[in-house]
Design a protein around this motif. Structure first.
Motif, mmCIF file in Angstrom:
data_model
loop_
_atom_site.group_PDB
_atom_site.id
_atom_site.type_symbol
_atom_site.label_atom_id
_atom_site.label_comp_id
_atom_site.label_asym_id
_atom_site.label_seq_id
_atom_site.Cartn_x
_atom_site.Cartn_y
_atom_site.Cartn_z
ATOM 1 N N ASP A 126 0.804 -1.390 -0.027
ATOM 2 C CA ASP A 126 0.088 -0.161 0.046
ATOM 3 C C ASP A 126 0.899 1.215 -0.087
ATOM 4 N N ASP A 127 2.240 1.182 0.191
ATOM 5 C CA ASP A 127 3.132 2.355 0.123
ATOM 6 C C ASP A 127 3.055 2.818 -1.484
ATOM 7 N N VAL A 128 3.305 4.423 -1.308
ATOM 8 C CA VAL A 128 3.454 5.178 -2.317
ATOM 9 C C VAL A 128 4.791 5.888 -1.969
ATOM 10 N N GLU B 36 0.576 15.198 -1.982
ATOM 11 C CA GLU B 36 -1.024 15.024 -1.591
ATOM 12 C C GLU B 36 -1.685 14.292 -2.598
ATOM 13 N N ARG B 37 -1.584 14.645 -3.898
ATOM 14 C CA ARG B 37 -2.453 14.252 -4.973
ATOM 15 C C ARG B 37 -2.301 12.627 -4.941
ATOM 16 N N THR B 38 -1.029 12.347 -4.982
ATOM 17 C CA THR B 38 -0.583 10.823 -5.230
ATOM 18 C C THR B 38 -0.763 9.895 -4.125
ATOM 19 N N GLY B 39 -1.091 10.488 -2.905
ATOM 20 C CA GLY B 39 -1.020 9.816 -1.540
ATOM 21 C C GLY B 39 0.143 9.079 -1.263
ATOM 22 N N THR C 257 3.400 7.875 0.722
ATOM 23 C CA THR C 257 3.524 7.375 2.088
ATOM 24 C C THR C 257 5.016 7.425 2.581
ATOM 25 N N THR D 124 -1.526 15.200 4.183
ATOM 26 C CA THR D 124 -0.949 14.071 3.476
ATOM 27 C C THR D 124 -0.967 12.636 4.191
ATOM 28 N N ARG D 125 -0.429 11.653 3.633
ATOM 29 C CA ARG D 125 -0.557 10.249 3.897
ATOM 30 C C ARG D 125 0.964 9.930 4.428
ATOM 31 N N ARG E 15 4.024 8.981 6.165
ATOM 32 C CA ARG E 15 4.098 7.902 7.562
ATOM 33 C C ARG E 15 5.748 7.698 7.748
#
Length: 515
Positions: free
Chosen positions: A181-183, A225-228, A230, A253-254, A256
């Motif tokens: 799930d990481d971007v 922000e747009r691409t999520g 992480t 933002t996501r 982490r």
């Protein structure tokens, strides 16, 4: 298995998941696989076979990744080169690697058996039929040559076999825990191993890689922000920029995890960065191309041990050696020496006895003498103290001062050159030269031979070149001579400024003070 097999899992299990986001849009793993198949067909159409070298000087985009994966899949050796290097610098790498194919500017690749411009090559790839060919490879065969600054002048190719690259990936993954799930943002050049391994880590877990370019920095926070995004791999300048942008805009933002290797952002910058990106953590790391990664600090330990770069990664061992080779105990500073499955296979076509980094151990494996200084605490955490005197981190790149000296000494009229170590490391870089060629002409000539990161800020004359007991230029003594000359010329310069006419042109801030 070869490194190229890393794509098999996401192609089978996550074919419609986004694999790459770049300036041209989004590619799923299925679409990336198709691009790789076309690149395989194109490379084979160029006559490439296993073991031959492919020099590639492209930017952060899908074409880089397609040709990278394809080169490895046919058993050839990928040689990434930063596109900002000069033709002269790329020409050295093309010649040294004896490239069968150079995908770069034609003038830079003239000594390759065949040269194709980057954009032209990509258009030809897109027009090529898919080819599912896979070479039968052993893990000990070479996957890549990564040219890195050394202490002997010109860049040397670090030999990266499939086995060591896979070992490094597994060890890093065990510490950082990227997942599907990481971007992952990659604003670092893919031609650097720190950037390229983001692509490998993303493929390992089936995650998404977001490719950004420095020219797009104005919209970087919006992209995150747009691409999520992480996960954000950092260099100090990027940490400072994100702190400033997010401190003003406060976008949701996501993110982490932030990571860093090499030159580290200051403590204050990291504290502010983690504050403006709530819920994020920081993994401080240490490594070099010759070993990929050496140590990683658990983010949970950063608050208590902010100066540490962590314990050795799984499988590797770190020792601290004194100048006489004796192993030192906890909290004693010496040279950082690394052994284990991630130590690469030496330098390209340089005999082991002529190398000053790789040493053969009794069991036949190689040990890496980093030339860097550090110490271990009682828990085995590593603390990095400083780099080899001849190597600095500048504008995000590892730069050997001897490279700059070598380029200057190749100029007619320069008999000797000494690059003075900047203080601090990212401060102005001075090059002192001895000879008949005026300093301003030296700098003008170097502009065509050195990239931005290696280009000295000022060139100053040196009447004599002080030497160490080993006959090498004494940087510290040369710096004292330059400082003394600058101090002696300051009163005269002040007097001149006070008496010159209003029509006199002011001296440029880039003009050497002693000229």
């Amino acid at each position: 298995m070869p490194v190229s097999d890393l794509l098999d899992h996401p192609l089978t299990e996550r074919a419609d998941h986004p694999a790459v986001i770049d300036a041209d849009g989004t590619l799923t793993y299925r679409q990336l696989g198709t691009a790789v198949d076309r690149a395989v067909g194109w490379l084979r159409g160029q006559g490439l076979t296993a073991g031959e070298r492919v020099v590639y000087s492209g930017g952060n985009d899908r074409s880089f990744l397609a040709l990278f994966w394809a080169t490895l899949r046919i058993g050839a050796i990928f040689v990434p080169v930063h596109p900002d290097l000069t033709d002269h610098q790329i020409d050295h790498i093309v010649a040294d690697s004896e490239a069968a194919l150079a995908v770069c500017r034609p003038a830079a690749g003239r000594r390759a058996a065949r040269t194709v411009d980057v954009e032209e090559a990509w258009q030809q790839v897109l027009a090529t039929a898919e080819d599912g060919f896979r070479a039968d490879l052993d893990e000990d065969e070479v996957a890549m040559l990564i040219y890195t600054s050394g202490t002997t002048g010109r860049p040397k190719g670090v030999v990266c076999p499939h086995r060591q690259m896979l070992a490094a990936l597994d060890a890093i993954h065990a510490c950082l825990g990227y997942d599907e799930d990481d971007v992952v943002l990659c604003r670092l050049p893919l031609s650097f191993d720190y950037g390229l391994y983001q692509a490998l880590m993303s493929a390992l877990v089936g995650g998404t890689l977001v490719l950004a370019r420095r020219s797009e920095d104005v919209g970087l926070l919006r992209l995150i922000e747009r691409t999520g995004v992480t996960v954000v791999p950092l260099v100090p300048s990027l940490a400072q920029m994100l702190t400033l942008l997010q401190g003003k805009l406060h976008r949701p933002t996501r993110v982490r995890l932030f990571t860093n290797t090499g030159a580290r952002p200051g403590r204050a910058v990291m504290a502010e960065l983690l504050e403006v990106f709530p819920g994020s953590e920081f993994a401080s790391m240490y490594g070099m191309t010759e070993c990929k990664r050496i140590s990683i600090l658990d983010p949970a330990e950063y608050a208590e041990h902010p100066d540490s770069v962590g314990p050795p990664i799984p499988g590797d061992r770190v020792r601290i050696l004194a100048a006489d080779g004796a192993e030192l105990g906890p909290r004693e500073t010496g040279e950082i020496v690394v052994s284990g499955p991630t130590v690469m296979a030496g330098y390209w076509r340089i005999p082991l006895e002529a190398q000053n980094r790789f040493v053969r151990r009794p069991d036949g494996s190689l040990e890496l003498h980093t030339g860097d200084r550090g110490w271990l605490d009682e828990a085995g955490r590593l603390y990095f103290v400083g780099r080899d005197d001849d190597v600095i981190k500048r504008r995000g790149m590892r730069v050997a001062l001897t490279e700059i000296e070598d380029a200057a000494e190749r100029l007619p009229g320069v008999t000797a050159a000494v690059a003075l170590r900047p203080e601090p490391e990212d401060g102005p870089l001075l090059l002192a030269v001895h000879g008949t060629l005026p300093p301003e002409q030296v700098r003008a000539a170097l502009a065509g031979r050195l990239d931005h990161s290696r280009m000295p800020d000022r060139v100053v004359p040196l009447d004599t070149v002080p030497l160490t007991a080993n006959g090498k230029p004494d940087r510290a003594a040369a710096k004292r001579l330059v400082d003394a000359a600058a101090a002696a010329s300051a009163p005269a310069a002040d007097h001149h400024r006070s008496t010159r006419t209003t029509t006199a042109s002011p001296r440029s801030s880039h003009e050497p003070v002693a000229v």
